[in-house]
Design an enzyme around this catalytic site. Sequence first.
Site, PDB file in Angstrom:
ATOM      1  N   CYS A 381     -55.528  22.653 -28.107  1.00  0.00           N
ATOM      2  CA  CYS A 381     -55.467  21.279 -28.603  1.00  0.00           C
ATOM      3  C   CYS A 381     -55.596  21.248 -30.123  1.00  0.00           C
ATOM      4  O   CYS A 381     -54.658  21.612 -30.829  1.00  0.00           O
ATOM      5  CB  CYS A 381     -56.535  20.422 -27.915  1.00  0.00           C
ATOM      6  SG  CYS A 381     -56.280  18.651 -28.118  1.00  0.00           S
ATOM      7  N   HIS A 507     -55.290  21.319 -22.513  1.00  0.00           N
ATOM      8  CA  HIS A 507     -56.597  21.926 -22.229  1.00  0.00           C
ATOM      9  C   HIS A 507     -56.508  22.767 -20.952  1.00  0.00           C
ATOM     10  O   HIS A 507     -56.825  22.293 -19.851  1.00  0.00           O
ATOM     11  CB  HIS A 507     -57.661  20.842 -22.069  1.00  0.00           C
ATOM     12  CG  HIS A 507     -58.044  20.179 -23.343  1.00  0.00           C
ATOM     13  ND1 HIS A 507     -59.096  20.611 -24.128  1.00  0.00           N
ATOM     14  CD2 HIS A 507     -57.492  19.127 -23.992  1.00  0.00           C
ATOM     15  CE1 HIS A 507     -59.184  19.837 -25.193  1.00  0.00           C
ATOM     16  NE2 HIS A 507     -58.228  18.930 -25.139  1.00  0.00           N
ATOM     17  N   GLU A 509     -58.390  25.027 -19.884  1.00  0.00           N
ATOM     18  CA  GLU A 509     -59.684  25.341 -19.278  1.00  0.00           C
ATOM     19  C   GLU A 509     -59.991  24.467 -18.071  1.00  0.00           C
ATOM     20  O   GLU A 509     -60.757  24.860 -17.176  1.00  0.00           O
ATOM     21  CB  GLU A 509     -60.815  25.230 -20.312  1.00  0.00           C
ATOM     22  CG  GLU A 509     -61.097  23.832 -20.839  1.00  0.00           C
ATOM     23  CD  GLU A 509     -60.303  23.486 -22.084  1.00  0.00           C
ATOM     24  OE1 GLU A 509     -60.781  22.643 -22.868  1.00  0.00           O
ATOM     25  OE2 GLU A 509     -59.206  24.046 -22.266  1.00  0.00           O
TER      26      GLU A 509
END
Length: 537
Positions: A381, A507, A509
Amino acid sequence: MPTKYIFVTGGVVSSLGKGLASASIGSLLEARGFRVTLQKMDPYINVDAGTMSPYQHGEVFVTDDGGETDLDLGHYERFTSARVTRQHNVTTGKVYFSVIQKERRGDYLGRTVQVIPHITDEIKQSIRRVSDGVDVVIVEIGGTVGDIESLPFLEAVRQLKKDVGRDNVIYIHLTLVPFMQASQELKTKATQHSVKELRAIGIQPDILLCRTDRYLPPAIKSKISLFCDVEEEAVITAKDVDSIYEVPLVFHREGLDDIIVKLLDLPQRRPIDLSRWEAVIERVKSPHHATSVAVVGKYVELKDSYKSLIEALAHGGIAHDARVELQWVDAEAIERDGAATHFAGVHGVLVPGGFGDRGIEGKIEAVRYAREHGLPYFGICLGMQCAIIEFARHVCGLADANSAEFDPGTPHPVVDLLPEQRNLADKGGTMRLGLYPIVLAEGSHASRLYGEGIIQERHRHRYEVNNEYLQRLEKDGLRVSGVWAEKQLVEIIELADHPFFVAGQFHPEFRSRPWDPHPLFAGFVGAALEHQRSARP
């Protein structure tokens, strides 16, 4: 079979681990063949977590449908196959906002609107909304029993037992059993008082999860059972563990899934299979390799601000049978000291997401150091936006290539708001949130890592790469390897002449699992291990 409900509450102190306990319960029931979903009730008045500082609330977890939610929803997804939505995080603010809107529309036909029944009915409806198509709904009540803020939620779940039938609801209470060093004994009084507080509002717990640093001996379990009116087999040790992924195994050894199945009269779907968790723990606790990664952030004082990131890096390590040691670096410290001071001995650099102008220059310097020294780099990001700015400045020589976020006066920022965003008065309206499709360039490093040509990832950001610069950036060696085709927006960039230099606008994750590590994190950790091996004399 009617849908069953498990309500998880906490007592004595906050941060005992209700989220992990709820997620672990879900994982055990899934391992026995049941379909589960999980929901979090948060007692704060914010409508959602989106406007809250990471220092106040920790990470904001983003769902596929763009919900900005509590970090515990990340635990739910990492521990189970459930995919949560914005409906799976309910706050006091969201509940009151909905009720007030109904009152303004006249839905209550002039009646006096009260906490009971209108607020509690709204809470119960929010629970029912996530109940379709699952066998068990696990609802975590945030806060601590005795807090005034959580009383409407507790009252609602108390009522729900009557609504859906007594055989379809159980209450699990997480409490503390501290070991007192001075007297060398475990103390149960805190648990007794916590259960007394819960019973005073009409809820009798069926199971107690006792957070402690050692297994509870039978005499202590018997005492808790007697004073709290809970079956002795339902007094479960919630022991401290080295890895959060051990929690389901500890609960299973304590017989938690057996007692839940018994109390809810669940059918025996299949013998429990925890081999997946055992394999994860084997790799987490006894890895054959190790590598060190620098995480350059601006909220490093509170590690919960990067909870999913930390876990995704651990998952990347699991993919390579490696332990990933994290070196936390404050971006502002790089601005003061330079990058070389902080990157000695690390084998990779990761710049995660963030908002605001603080620490931006430090992150840009971190990118520059990794690019110039051949150090594996992974940008997420804001980490991608900083990589674009750094490349534009130091490779393309664009002196005015700056971020609109920290220099709004720049006439032609390389990272900027879209034209349609500038016209939105509502700050929140400028965010790109949730799952978007990304088309990967054939033959790119990203496509090799993913092993497919079209992917989907979750987003939470405001600024985009300015396409006016793309021709110049690509001419000087930057490759755009992923785009959102609908608007031709940059999603992934990479450098072909670098050991590992990949950054994404999204993102990743949020979509990583311990048994299914995200390919970008696995690739980054693999590159760090390779850099470590090549750096050895």
